[in-house]
Motif scaffolding. Structure first.
Motif, short mmCIF file in Angstrom:
data_model
loop_
_atom_site.label_atom_id
_atom_site.label_comp_id
_atom_site.label_asym_id
_atom_site.label_seq_id
_atom_site.Cartn_x
_atom_site.Cartn_y
_atom_site.Cartn_z
N THR A 139 0.90 -1.13 -0.06
CA THR A 139 -0.12 0.15 0.02
C THR A 139 0.73 1.35 -0.07
O THR A 139 2.04 1.44 0.69
CB THR A 139 -0.97 0.02 1.21
OG1 THR A 139 -0.11 0.17 2.56
CG2 THR A 139 -1.83 -1.13 1.38
N SER A 158 0.16 -4.22 -5.29
CA SER A 158 -1.03 -4.56 -4.40
C SER A 158 -1.60 -6.00 -4.38
O SER A 158 -0.58 -7.04 -4.72
CB SER A 158 -2.25 -3.73 -5.24
OG SER A 158 -3.29 -3.69 -4.47
N ARG A 159 -2.89 -6.31 -3.90
CA ARG A 159 -3.19 -7.52 -3.73
C ARG A 159 -4.38 -7.79 -4.57
O ARG A 159 -5.17 -7.02 -5.03
CB ARG A 159 -3.56 -7.73 -2.19
CG ARG A 159 -2.16 -7.82 -1.53
CD ARG A 159 -1.26 -8.91 -1.60
NE ARG A 159 -0.08 -8.63 -0.78
CZ ARG A 159 1.19 -8.16 -1.18
NH1 ARG A 159 1.37 -7.51 -2.36
NH2 ARG A 159 1.97 -7.97 -0.11
N GLY A 160 -4.85 -9.10 -4.64
CA GLY A 160 -6.00 -9.61 -5.31
C GLY A 160 -7.15 -10.36 -4.24
O GLY A 160 -6.80 -10.52 -3.14
N LEU A 264 -10.36 -7.91 1.98
CA LEU A 264 -10.88 -7.97 0.63
C LEU A 264 -11.75 -9.18 0.32
O LEU A 264 -13.06 -9.15 -0.01
CB LEU A 264 -9.83 -8.19 -0.53
CG LEU A 264 -9.03 -6.83 -0.54
CD1 LEU A 264 -7.97 -7.23 -1.91
CD2 LEU A 264 -9.85 -5.57 -1.11
N ILE A 284 -7.40 1.01 1.92
CA ILE A 284 -8.39 0.18 1.06
C ILE A 284 -10.05 0.80 1.05
O ILE A 284 -10.61 0.93 0.19
CB ILE A 284 -8.52 -1.38 1.48
CG1 ILE A 284 -7.23 -1.79 1.24
CG2 ILE A 284 -9.63 -1.97 0.61
CD1 ILE A 284 -6.96 -3.21 1.85
N GLN A 318 -12.83 -4.63 -7.72
CA GLN A 318 -11.84 -3.84 -8.35
C GLN A 318 -10.40 -4.54 -8.15
O GLN A 318 -9.34 -4.03 -8.68
CB GLN A 318 -11.72 -2.66 -7.73
CG GLN A 318 -12.95 -1.64 -7.88
CD GLN A 318 -13.00 -0.58 -7.03
OE1 GLN A 318 -11.98 0.07 -6.81
NE2 GLN A 318 -14.22 0.15 -6.61
N TYR A 319 -10.28 -5.80 -7.31
CA TYR A 319 -8.89 -6.22 -7.33
C TYR A 319 -8.99 -7.51 -7.92
O TYR A 319 -9.86 -8.45 -7.61
CB TYR A 319 -8.84 -6.25 -5.65
CG TYR A 319 -8.51 -5.11 -5.00
CD1 TYR A 319 -7.24 -4.69 -4.69
CD2 TYR A 319 -9.68 -4.27 -4.55
CE1 TYR A 319 -7.08 -3.28 -3.96
CE2 TYR A 319 -9.20 -3.18 -3.78
CZ TYR A 319 -8.13 -2.61 -3.78
OH TYR A 319 -7.72 -1.42 -3.13
N SER A 320 -7.87 -7.78 -8.72
CA SER A 320 -7.99 -9.29 -9.09
C SER A 320 -6.44 -9.55 -9.08
O SER A 320 -5.33 -8.97 -8.94
CB SER A 320 -8.20 -9.10 -10.69
OG SER A 320 -7.18 -8.59 -11.46
N TRP A 321 -6.32 -11.03 -8.99
CA TRP A 321 -5.02 -11.71 -8.72
C TRP A 321 -4.07 -11.60 -10.34
O TRP A 321 -3.13 -11.43 -10.07
CB TRP A 321 -4.99 -13.15 -8.42
CG TRP A 321 -5.21 -13.34 -7.11
CD1 TRP A 321 -6.53 -13.95 -6.62
CD2 TRP A 321 -4.59 -12.85 -5.95
NE1 TRP A 321 -6.66 -13.79 -5.33
CE2 TRP A 321 -5.44 -13.35 -4.79
CE3 TRP A 321 -3.46 -12.18 -5.76
CZ2 TRP A 321 -5.14 -13.07 -3.48
CZ3 TRP A 321 -3.16 -11.83 -4.59
CH2 TRP A 321 -3.54 -12.43 -3.33
N CYS A 324 -2.63 -8.06 -9.92
CA CYS A 324 -1.43 -8.23 -8.85
C CYS A 324 -0.25 -8.84 -9.50
O CYS A 324 0.78 -8.56 -9.21
CB CYS A 324 -2.09 -9.24 -7.87
SG CYS A 324 -0.93 -9.71 -6.49
#
Length: 374
Positions: A139, A158-160, A264, A284, A318-321, A324
């Protein structure tokens, strides 16, 4: 090549992050060699975190694997014994490498052992990370925090989250996993240990039932101290997704995490989140409608209970691996092709000579042993 002291079958946010990132990189066409404690090395448990095993006497084998695999890039994920071995090997051969900062280690150590000053932990981290091409952090808050501590080589990674596994459809199946408990359900998921600050959540005067999902060294003590709370133990896969989805609020009281992947996962099931103004929650949640951060955790909980589950889900989407993994790949520092060719030619010759020296030394020992017998 990924070198990590945290790997399967361990279950934690670091392992989930690394495993999902490696899976996506393979799907993108990358060839990956993972060096971990589960590769047959002699190990001992990490003090205060016995789930993590530290490999002993692995450096020679790691170097052999390093030379045999001939990676384009090396990432050292953790500051354990394998991490130090890999760092030493890269420095020895002048091979560039990257590292990542998954846990606020100095704060973690000081929380566990208050006689160890914070500066000592940061000195250790500088010793490990300062030669890294890039230190990947989750972050902007962690990036700023490390820069204030004198780190100059940081980059965002970032992360997923698996939005199919952690899905709102898991809520309410057969009455839900909390069907016999008083609502609202306020849940925490994660390692049950002092550095997670779970007691700050359990001691709050809040409506409903507090649930702590997970295991760890502080679990037994907290169960005795807070008999009204529910401690169902560790949950995995579909069952874990239901524990998230059936909760009315997810509470994240930690100050020592660098991201908080569980935030998440909870949001993906539609469960709003409450947390302190700390790395992870404050990066986040603000402005998303998915959660509330405040210096007063009780206030954050009461406000977050009013939020829309639909907005929580929108945040997680909004977050995907894949994103990432792409960010991780951009942060690597592989050798340029011409330089790489010369490097591995030189190392192949070095390896050949090293193996020959070992062979001759072994023969000399055997000969000496035979001579003594005679």
């Amino acid at each position: 090549m990924l070198v990590t002291d945290a790997w399967e079958p361990q279950v934690n946010g670091v392992v989930r992050t690394l495993a999902n990132t490696m899976r996506e990189l393979k799907a993108m066409g990358c060839e990956i060699e993972v060096v971990s404690p589960s590769d047959g090395y002699k190990t001992v448990p990490l003090i205060t975190y016995s789930e993590i095993r530290l490999a002993l006497g692995a450096r020679a084998d790691v170097e052999d694997r390093f030379l045999a695999f001939a990676p384009d890039a090396v990432h050292i994920a953790t500051e354990g014994t394998l991490g130090w071995d890999a760092r030493a090997i890269c420095l020895k051969h002048k091979f560039p490498f990257t590292t990542s900062y998954h846990t606020q280690f100095p704060e973690y150590v000081t929380a566990r052992f208050n006689w160890i000053p914070l500066w000592a932990g940061y000195r250790y981290m500088h010793a490990f990370h300062d030669k890294s091409g890039r230190v990947m952090v989750a972050t902007p808050t962690m990036q700023e925090q490390l820069q204030l501590q004198g780190f100059h080589n940081t980059a965002i990674w970032s992360r997923g989250v698996d939005v199919e596994l952690f899905h709102p459809s898991k809520r309410g199946i057969d009455g839900g996993v909390y069907k016999d408990l008083k609502r609202p359900i306020l849940a925490y998921v994660g390692r049950v240990s002092v550095e997670k600050n779970i007691e700050a959540f359990l001691e709050l005067d809040l409506p409903g039932t507090k649930v702590v999902v997970g295991d760890g060294p502080a679990r037994e003590e907290l169960m005795r101290k807070y008999p009204d709370a529910v401690f169902p133990g560790s949950k995995f896969g579909e069952e874990l997704a239901r524990y998230y989805a059936d909760a009315d609020l997810f509470v994240f009281p930690s100050f020592t995490d660098t991201f908080g992947l569980v935030i998440l996962e909870a949001a993906a099931t539609g469960t709003p989140v409450a947390g302190f103004v700390a790395p992870g929650p404050k990066d986040i949640l603000p402005g998303t409608g998915a959660g509330v951060v405040d210096t007063d955790l009780k206030k954050a909980c009461l406000e977050a209970l009013k939020l829309s589950r639909e907005d929580a889900r929108k945040l997680a989407e909004q977050y995907s691996w894949r994103a990432c993994a792409e960010e991780f790949r951009r942060n690597l520092e592989p050798l340029p092709k011409p330089e790489k060719k010369r490097f591995w030619k030189k190392l192949a010759d070095f390896r050949k000579r090293a193996l020959e020296r070992r062979r001759r030394a072994r023969e000399a020992r055997l000969a000496l042993k035979a001579q003594k017998k005679n």
